[in-house]
Design an enzyme around this catalytic site. Structure first.
Site, short mmCIF file in Angstrom:
data_model
loop_
_atom_site.label_atom_id
_atom_site.label_comp_id
_atom_site.label_asym_id
_atom_site.label_seq_id
_atom_site.Cartn_x
_atom_site.Cartn_y
_atom_site.Cartn_z
N LYS A 182 -6.36 -12.92 10.65
CA LYS A 182 -5.88 -11.87 11.55
C LYS A 182 -5.47 -12.42 12.92
O LYS A 182 -4.39 -12.95 13.08
CB LYS A 182 -6.93 -10.76 11.67
CG LYS A 182 -7.22 -10.02 10.38
CD LYS A 182 -6.09 -9.12 9.95
CE LYS A 182 -6.48 -8.25 8.77
NZ LYS A 182 -5.34 -7.54 8.19
N ASP B 126 -17.59 -12.28 6.75
CA ASP B 126 -16.16 -12.03 6.74
C ASP B 126 -15.77 -11.46 8.11
O ASP B 126 -15.84 -10.26 8.35
CB ASP B 126 -15.82 -11.05 5.61
CG ASP B 126 -14.35 -10.67 5.56
OD1 ASP B 126 -13.60 -11.03 6.49
OD2 ASP B 126 -13.95 -9.97 4.61
N TYR C 157 -14.73 -3.96 2.28
CA TYR C 157 -13.39 -4.41 1.85
C TYR C 157 -13.22 -5.86 2.30
O TYR C 157 -13.48 -6.20 3.46
CB TYR C 157 -12.29 -3.54 2.49
CG TYR C 157 -10.90 -4.09 2.26
CD1 TYR C 157 -10.19 -3.79 1.11
CD2 TYR C 157 -10.31 -4.92 3.21
CE1 TYR C 157 -8.91 -4.31 0.90
CE2 TYR C 157 -9.04 -5.46 3.01
CZ TYR C 157 -8.36 -5.15 1.85
OH TYR C 157 -7.11 -5.67 1.65
N TYR D 161 0.82 -1.21 0.00
CA TYR D 161 0.00 0.00 0.00
C TYR D 161 0.86 1.27 0.00
O TYR D 161 0.54 2.23 0.70
CB TYR D 161 -0.94 0.01 1.21
CG TYR D 161 -1.77 -1.24 1.36
CD1 TYR D 161 -2.68 -1.62 0.37
CD2 TYR D 161 -1.65 -2.04 2.48
CE1 TYR D 161 -3.43 -2.77 0.51
CE2 TYR D 161 -2.41 -3.19 2.63
CZ TYR D 161 -3.30 -3.55 1.63
OH TYR D 161 -4.06 -4.69 1.76
#
Length: 417
Positions: free
Chosen positions: A264, A235, A141, A13
């Site tokens: 995560k 999600d 996202y 990014y």
């Protein structure tokens, strides 16, 4: 500015031509990152929300070390091993309903890819053609791989340049109002013969802007999906493992998705691991005498024993330590600490849910300048777009959280002055 062509690393990014050189981390402990120059930063985002128990937790470290001695890796095709068997059974026991069948991968994006493939192939295996599109939500996202990109916000999201390349999906606003509920219901009816599933980030749209919605909105999505016979993909890569105040965000709406994605914090921020977990009905749609009806996906490092050992150790900590009570205390501290910023002229919103605290600016600030100011105050915070947020480790010391909040108040006040 250093010439990026003289370096080998391509950073995430990051516009490599204009970005400042990255900081070199040499050590971590608790909620702190130690830099090569000796500075010590309080981590306000837990390494992209992964380090739920803080860094270098001794229980997780010991579990990984023991597994490293026995078997660091073995292929999962045709073989199995105890760490994966145990982890799958434990996840199934923690999740609501009959989310019983666990498919391990190695990143959140790939967990979403697998969920999308499950949803589409489920229809194919049942002999129903044309059900290939996914209903997703604006401002969402879901990751950076092809399928995951296609269900991210198509207009404002970071992947909008890929519009011509991505599969065309169906997008709606989250059904917060009666009009939005009716619109979504009508859209699902109109697209019924092409839709394979609905995907949502429960309670918080994370990297799309930390936008929050109430449990009844999530329950409405689940109800509409069921009405139209569509599997629901939750999600929970960001929201899973206590981040929103319950172990899983879906609990707050009392729903059971058909497919759920985790990553995560699954290993406590120690190793790469993800899981796509399906109900029995989804799993059974792949059972057949036809080999082609199988789920044709298999990451090389699927169910890596080291990562499974770390995840099992992380679940131990959730079982025996008061993580959710700590999240409630963090939520109170975030709400109290951020509230003074609400009425600053440049602040559009303050929002808190569990161990997530967000300041929304009216206009996007100079992000590089914000990062420098946070560093000067001994904190590691990564604002993006028009928000600056805190998602600390669930074990963060109260004095470290107080320092993060003091830095947030100082930087936001200066920025809006």
């Amino acid at each position: 500015m250093t010439d990026p062509r003289t370096h080998h690393l391509w950073r995430p990014y990051t516009q490599m031509q204009t970005a400042a050189p990255p900081l070199e981390a040499v050590r971590t402990h608790g909620s702190r990152i130690v830099l090569a120059d000796g500075r010590e930063l309080i981590d306000g985002i837990a390494s992209w929300w992964t380090a739920a128990h803080g860094y270098n937790h001794p229980h997780i470290r010991a579990a990984v070390a023991a597994q490293l001695e026995a078997m660091p890796h073995v292929m999962f095709g045709g073989l199995t091993h105890a760490p994966a068997e145990r982890l799958a059974a434990r996840l199934a026991g923690l999740l609501p309903g009959d989310l019983d069948h666990v498919f391990f991968t190695d990143s959140g994006s790939v967990a979403v890819e697998v969920a999308l493939k499950m949803a589409v192939q489920m229809w194919v295996n049942r002999g129903i053609a044309g059900r290939t599109r996914i209903l997703a939500f604006r401002e969402g996202y879901h990751g950076d791989t092809l399928g995951a990109m296609s269900v991210c916000d198509p207009d404002e999201g970071m992947h909008r340049r890929f519009g011509a390349y991505l599969p065309a999906q169906v997008f709606c606003d989250l059904p917060r109002t009666a009009v939005q509920v009716a619109t979504m219901d009508a859209r699902m009816a109109a697209e019924r013969e092409t839709l394979a599933a609905v995907i949502i980030e429960p309670l918080v749209q994370g990297a799309g802007g930390m936008r929050m919605h109430a449990p009844d909105v999530l329950a409405t999505v689940a109800r509409l999906a069921k009405r139209h016979g569509l599997p629901l993909i939750a999600d929970e890569i960001f929201t899973g493992f206590g981040r929103t105040g319950t172990l899983f965000a879906c609990e707050q709406a009392g729903i059971v998705p058909d497919i759920l994605c985790l990553s995560k914090a699954l290993t406590g921020g120690t190793m790469a691991l993800a899981a796509t977990i399906a109900t029995r009905a989804v799993f059974e749609s792949f059972l057949s005498d036809d080999p082609a009806a199988a789920l044709m996906h298999g990451p090389t490092f699927m169910a890596n024993p080291l990562a499974c050992a770390a995840a099992n150790a992380s679940l131990d900590l959730f079982e025996r330590e008061p993580r959710l009570e700590k999240v409630a205390a963090i939520a109170m501290a975030l709400a109290e600490g951020l509230e003074p910023l609400r009425y600053l002229p440049g602040v559009a919103d303050i929002r808190v849910l569990g161990a997530i605290g967000v300041v929304q600016f009216r206009q996007a600030p100079d992000l590089a300048d914000l990062k420098r100011r946070f560093l000067a105050l001994g904190t590691w915070v990564r604002p993006f777009g028009a928000i600056v947020y805190l998602t600390p480790a669930l074990t963060i010391a109260s004095e470290d959280l107080a320092q993060l909040l003091a830095a947030m108040r100082a930087v936001v006040t200066e920025t809006t002055a």
